[in-house]
Design a protein around this motif. Structure first.
Motif, PDB file in Angstrom:
ATOM      1  N   CYS A 206       0.845  -1.190   0.000  1.00 20.37           N
ATOM      2  CA  CYS A 206       0.000   0.000   0.000  1.00 20.37           C
ATOM      3  C   CYS A 206       0.885   1.245   0.000  1.00 20.37           C
ATOM      4  N   THR A 207       0.664   2.121  -0.962  1.00 20.37           N
ATOM      5  CA  THR A 207       1.425   3.362  -1.055  1.00 20.37           C
ATOM      6  C   THR A 207       0.622   4.501  -0.427  1.00 20.37           C
ATOM      7  N   HIS A 208       1.352   5.463   0.163  1.00 26.68           N
ATOM      8  CA  HIS A 208       0.711   6.557   0.888  1.00 26.68           C
ATOM      9  C   HIS A 208       1.194   7.922   0.410  1.00 26.68           C
ATOM     10  N   GLY A 209       1.670   8.018  -0.825  1.00 27.38           N
ATOM     11  CA  GLY A 209       2.146   9.294  -1.330  1.00 27.38           C
ATOM     12  C   GLY A 209       3.340   9.802  -0.538  1.00 27.38           C
ATOM     13  N   LYS A 210       3.221  11.025  -0.038  1.00 27.28           N
ATOM     14  CA  LYS A 210       4.317  11.640   0.708  1.00 27.28           C
ATOM     15  C   LYS A 210       4.600  10.933   2.025  1.00 27.28           C
ATOM     16  N   ALA A 211       3.666  10.083   2.465  1.00 24.17           N
ATOM     17  CA  ALA A 211       3.851   9.365   3.734  1.00 24.17           C
ATOM     18  C   ALA A 211       4.542   8.026   3.553  1.00 24.17           C
ATOM     19  N   GLY A 212       5.029   7.735   2.347  1.00 25.75           N
ATOM     20  CA  GLY A 212       5.783   6.513   2.123  1.00 25.75           C
ATOM     21  C   GLY A 212       4.911   5.355   1.674  1.00 25.75           C
ATOM     22  N   ALA A 213       5.254   4.152   2.117  1.00 25.02           N
ATOM     23  CA  ALA A 213       4.537   2.948   1.694  1.00 25.02           C
ATOM     24  C   ALA A 213       4.778   1.845   2.705  1.00 25.02           C
ATOM     25  N   CYS A 214       3.905   0.841   2.668  1.00 25.14           N
ATOM     26  CA  CYS A 214       4.091  -0.316   3.541  1.00 25.14           C
ATOM     27  C   CYS A 214       3.740  -1.586   2.782  1.00 25.14           C
ATOM     28  N   ALA A 215       4.289  -2.694   3.242  1.00 29.60           N
ATOM     29  CA  ALA A 215       4.026  -4.000   2.648  1.00 29.60           C
ATOM     30  C   ALA A 215       3.747  -4.992   3.763  1.00 29.60           C
ATOM     31  N   LEU A 216       2.957  -6.008   3.427  1.00 25.62           N
ATOM     32  CA  LEU A 216       2.668  -7.070   4.380  1.00 25.62           C
ATOM     33  C   LEU A 216       2.794  -8.417   3.691  1.00 25.62           C
ATOM     34  N   THR A 217       3.536  -9.314   4.301  1.00 27.35           N
ATOM     35  CA  THR A 217       3.620 -10.710   3.893  1.00 27.35           C
ATOM     36  C   THR A 217       3.332 -11.561   5.134  1.00 27.35           C
ATOM     37  N   LYS A 218       3.412 -12.860   4.986  1.00 24.43           N
ATOM     38  CA  LYS A 218       3.227 -13.745   6.137  1.00 24.43           C
ATOM     39  C   LYS A 218       4.309 -13.521   7.186  1.00 24.43           C
ATOM     40  N   GLU A 219       5.441 -12.959   6.748  1.00 29.76           N
ATOM     41  CA  GLU A 219       6.544 -12.709   7.680  1.00 29.76           C
ATOM     42  C   GLU A 219       6.358 -11.424   8.465  1.00 29.76           C
ATOM     43  N   GLY A 220       5.417 -10.571   8.055  1.00 28.45           N
ATOM     44  CA  GLY A 220       5.163  -9.350   8.814  1.00 28.45           C
ATOM     45  C   GLY A 220       5.209  -8.094   7.971  1.00 28.45           C
ATOM     46  N   TRP A 221       5.230  -6.947   8.672  1.00 29.27           N
ATOM     47  CA  TRP A 221       5.132  -5.637   8.039  1.00 29.27           C
ATOM     48  C   TRP A 221       6.505  -5.092   7.664  1.00 29.27           C
ATOM     49  N   VAL A 222       6.524  -4.341   6.557  1.00 28.49           N
ATOM     50  CA  VAL A 222       7.706  -3.593   6.128  1.00 28.49           C
ATOM     51  C   VAL A 222       7.238  -2.192   5.756  1.00 28.49           C
ATOM     52  N   GLU A 223       7.924  -1.177   6.254  1.00 21.24           N
ATOM     53  CA  GLU A 223       7.552   0.198   5.944  1.00 21.24           C
ATOM     54  C   GLU A 223       8.757   0.963   5.407  1.00 21.24           C
ATOM     55  N   VAL A 224       8.491   1.878   4.468  1.00 18.52           N
ATOM     56  CA  VAL A 224       9.540   2.753   3.941  1.00 18.52           C
ATOM     57  C   VAL A 224       9.008   4.182   3.900  1.00 18.52           C
ATOM     58  N   GLU A 225       9.902   5.130   4.081  1.00 20.89           N
ATOM     59  CA  GLU A 225       9.544   6.537   3.981  1.00 20.89           C
ATOM     60  C   GLU A 225       9.731   7.020   2.547  1.00 20.89           C
ATOM     61  N   ALA A 226       9.031   8.068   2.190  1.00 21.63           N
ATOM     62  CA  ALA A 226       9.255   8.700   0.894  1.00 21.63           C
ATOM     63  C   ALA A 226      10.601   9.415   0.904  1.00 21.63           C
ATOM     64  N   ILE A 227      11.175   9.604  -0.259  1.00 26.60           N
ATOM     65  CA  ILE A 227      12.430  10.345  -0.396  1.00 26.60           C
ATOM     66  C   ILE A 227      12.071  11.785  -0.741  1.00 26.60           C
ATOM     67  N   TYR A 254      15.681  -9.770  -4.263  1.00 22.64           N
ATOM     68  CA  TYR A 254      16.056  -8.934  -3.135  1.00 22.64           C
ATOM     69  C   TYR A 254      15.009  -9.080  -2.027  1.00 22.64           C
ATOM     70  N   SER A 255      15.349  -8.624  -0.839  1.00 23.63           N
ATOM     71  CA  SER A 255      14.414  -8.649   0.285  1.00 23.63           C
ATOM     72  C   SER A 255      13.231  -7.726  -0.009  1.00 23.63           C
ATOM     73  N   ILE A 256      12.116  -7.962   0.685  1.00 15.06           N
ATOM     74  CA  ILE A 256      10.954  -7.099   0.506  1.00 15.06           C
ATOM     75  C   ILE A 256      11.303  -5.650   0.851  1.00 15.06           C
ATOM     76  N   LYS A 257      12.092  -5.459   1.877  1.00 15.14           N
ATOM     77  CA  LYS A 257      12.518  -4.112   2.259  1.00 15.14           C
ATOM     78  C   LYS A 257      13.248  -3.428   1.108  1.00 15.14           C
ATOM     79  N   LYS A 258      14.162  -4.147   0.475  1.00 16.22           N
ATOM     80  CA  LYS A 258      14.925  -3.559  -0.623  1.00 16.22           C
ATOM     81  C   LYS A 258      14.026  -3.342  -1.836  1.00 16.22           C
TER      82      LYS A 258
END
Length: 294
Positions: A206-227, A254-258
């Motif tokens: 799920c992308t959030h524009g200026k608020a970055g984005a997040c991902a979810l898999t069975k392994e859990g949550w991953v979040e990134v900030e916008a640049i 690559y990892s989900i984070k990357k």
């Protein structure tokens, strides 16, 4: 090169940039930044993925008209094969009003035919030989979903500004293994993402524009900030660029984070361009930018 079959979504758009959206009263606007260009979600993904060293086959509907010819000319690019059916209603056209914050009001001046007369079985070969199948949410694309299921092919889809309850999107949700969307119309997005994983989806982003984005898999949550260093010229295509950058990382295992970081970079590079993708985009630039920011 990894092969992608990408179906649905090309239009020839009029784009008007204003400092702010007009108030809902009669008025005259004397000056604006105006352009006409190829757009829509399938085209954005197709062009961006082709620049990231994917071998892309892209199908969409166009009219037998001057706008269809402009689209064919624009999509004549390396690593990109454009196949199409003719829509008797003519080429899809949008009017996009953009404000200085990157927000958009889209008016569909000429939508495509919802249920065109297409031989979907001819896509079987493209589906089977592809490493990734991307089904965009144009109505006619839902008819390819049973073929994907019959061929046991994993499906990637982009729900865009899904509101969490629209029945239009349900076929695409049910048939997809990898789901992307934005939180524009779904502020309480986490329960939906968790529900998707509980139902067997492999990934939800799920992308959030200026608020970055997040991902979810069975392994859990991953979040990134916008640049924040990327400055907005035009946000059209940014979501498709994020999707494409993520898929680039995913194709490299690559990892989900990357992958999320590559999506963030691709989206950021896109908003610096007035086209649906950054003209200078390449896999090399994406990797270089990743070293710069991460």
């Amino acid at each position: 090169m990894k092969k992608v079959f990408n179906i649905g979504g090309v239009s020839y758009n009029s784009v008007i940039h204003l400092d702010q959206f007009p108030k809902p009263v009669p008025t005259t606007i004397h000056h604006c930044n105006f352009k006409e260009t190829v757009g829509n979600t399938g085209a954005g993904k197709a062009v961006t993925l082709s620049k990231l060293d994917f071998d892309v086959t892209f199908h969409s509907m166009i009219g037998n008209d001057v706008y269809g010819e402009k689209i064919r000319t624009y999509l004549n690019k390396p690593n990109l094969k454009f196949i199409h059916d003719i829509d008797p209603q003519g080429t899809e056209r949008h009017l996009n009003l953009m404000n200085s914050g990157g927000e958009r009001i889209s008016i569909f001046m000429n939508p495509i035919t919802d249920e065109p007369n297409i031989d979907y079985n001819r896509f079987n070969k493209e589906i089977r030989k592809s490493d990734f199948v991307v089904v965009n949410i144009s109505n006619y694309c839902r008819n390819i979903l049973p073929l994907c299921k019959a061929n046991k092919i994993e499906v990637w889809t982009d729900l865009h500004d899904y509101d969490g309850k629209s029945s239009y999107h349900q076929d695409f949700i049910d048939s997809s293994d990898y789901v992307f969307l934005s939180s524009d119309n779904l502020k309480d997005y986490k329960p939906f993402m968790e529900k998707m994983i509980d139902q067997g989806k492999k990934l939800v982003v799920c992308t959030h524009g200026k608020a970055g984005a997040c991902a979810l898999t069975k392994e859990g949550w991953v979040e990134v900030e916008a640049i924040t260093e990327y400055r907005i010229k035009d946000t059209n295509g940014a979501g498709d660029a994020f999707f494409s950058g993520f898929l680039y990382g995913f194709s490299k295992e690559y990892s989900i984070k990357k992958c999320m970081q590559f999506g963030t970079i691709a989206g950021g590079l896109c908003i610096q361009s007035e086209l649906i993708t950054n003209q200078d985009l390449s896999a090399e630039l994406l990797e270089k930018e990743h070293l710069r920011y991460y």
